[in-house]
Design an enzyme around this catalytic site. Structure first.
Site, short mmCIF file in Angstrom:
data_model
loop_
_atom_site.label_atom_id
_atom_site.label_comp_id
_atom_site.label_asym_id
_atom_site.label_seq_id
_atom_site.Cartn_x
_atom_site.Cartn_y
_atom_site.Cartn_z
N LYS A 138 -61.72 41.22 7.89
CA LYS A 138 -62.84 41.06 8.83
C LYS A 138 -64.10 41.73 8.29
CE LYS A 138 -65.45 40.64 12.46
NZ LYS A 138 -65.31 41.45 13.66
N LYS A 165 -72.91 49.63 12.14
CA LYS A 165 -71.58 50.24 12.15
C LYS A 165 -70.63 49.52 11.21
CE LYS A 165 -68.65 48.83 14.98
NZ LYS A 165 -67.49 47.86 15.02
#
Length: 297
Positions: free
Chosen positions: A170, A238
């Site tokens: 991911k 992030k």
């Protein structure tokens, strides 16, 4: 099986609603009581904590924003681990640090609780449509046992390897999309300052070698000046921090991911934190002195 769902934010809410529509029994928890109320009105049960969710379910989904939040929800003092019995299955669908996920999976295994890291890709629009891509690390048996969940929330589910591999995949995918976004916006800034119309650029890009998922996702938002949060600037920052930190740990040099992260840091410093990550276009408009979208006046 009754399924727990913790984290009913921009992604979690539509995912949970789609599970209910697919007749997957749910018990939910979120720090925002209004979000819980919407889900209970749609047919879910409610629990006061992550521990209570796990005690009432056979498997529990965690869909929060940060590694720290996931650790608190899964292995914290009032977390899933405290309420789950042997044989419980945890699906961590948050995009978090792969090493942290491995550590949590090991702690859970000591209590005969298993965990899949199963982050999703596609953003809020695809979450609402039940069209997400699910990228799963963990045992193949647990993956197959969660097919009903994956089918309810997504179009495609990939089992990519053992624990942690879903998150690595991911993050790699996110890195590609994010660095592509910055390159795309730089190109749009060059074109706009040279006198090209944004919609014209989009038509050409879509039929040429510059075509990309980033173009199809970002340019319509820029044209419509629509930066309502999907994946926010903060979340992109992030995610780039996660992939660059992972790359350092395994000894892989990364240049573009670091550069793109600093562009998003500029967007954060400019107060764009909670807007959709496409809003980074405003940084380039200021730096280049150009209105890329060609707003009147």
């Amino acid at each position: 099986m009754k399924t727990g769902f913790i984290g009913l934010g921009a992604m979690g809410r539509p995912m949970a609603l789609n599970l209910l529509r697919a007749d997957v029994p749910l018990v939910v928890h979120d720090i925002d009581r209004a979000r819980v109320g919407e889900l209970t009105a749609a047919g879910a049960g409610a629990a006061a904590s992550a521990r209570d969710v796990a005690a009432a379910a056979n498997r529990t989904i965690c869909m929060v924003e940060t590694t720290e939040q996931a650790e608190d929800v899964i292995t914290g003092p009032d977390g899933i681990m405290q309420g789950a019995g042997a044989g419980h299955l945890v699906l961590c669908m948050s995009t978090i640090d792969p090493d942290a996920a491995l550590a949590m999976a090991a702690r859970l295994a000591e209590r005969r609780i298993t965990m899949l890291d199963a982050p999703v890709s596609g953003g809020t629009g695809r979450a609402e449509a039940g069209d997400l891509t699910v990228i799963v690390g963990g045992s193949e048996r647990d993956f197959e046992d969660c097919r009903d969940i994956f089918d309810a929330i997504g179009r495609t589910a990939f089992h990519v390897g053992p624990s942690g591999q879903g998150l690595v995949m991911k993050l790699v995918n996110n890195m590609l999309g994010i660095t592509n976004t910055i390159t795309l916006i730089e190109g749009l800034a060059i074109g706009a300052k040279s006198g090209l119309d944004l919609e014209t650029m989009y038509r050409v890009i879509r039929e040429s070698s510059g075509q990309s998922a980033a173009a199809d996702l970002r340019i319509p938002r820029i044209i419509n000046d629509d930066f309502a949060p999907g994946g926010t600037v903060d979340i992109v920052y992030k995610d780039q921090e996660l992939i660059t930190a992972h790359a350092k740990r395994i000894g892989v040099p990364v240049f573009m991911a670091n550069v793109s992260q600093q562009v998003y840091q500029m967007a954060r410093a400019a107060g764009l934190n909670k807007l959709d990550s496409s809003a980074v276009v405003r940084i380039y408009e200021r730096l280049a002195g150009v209105d890329i979208v060609g707003r009147p006046g």
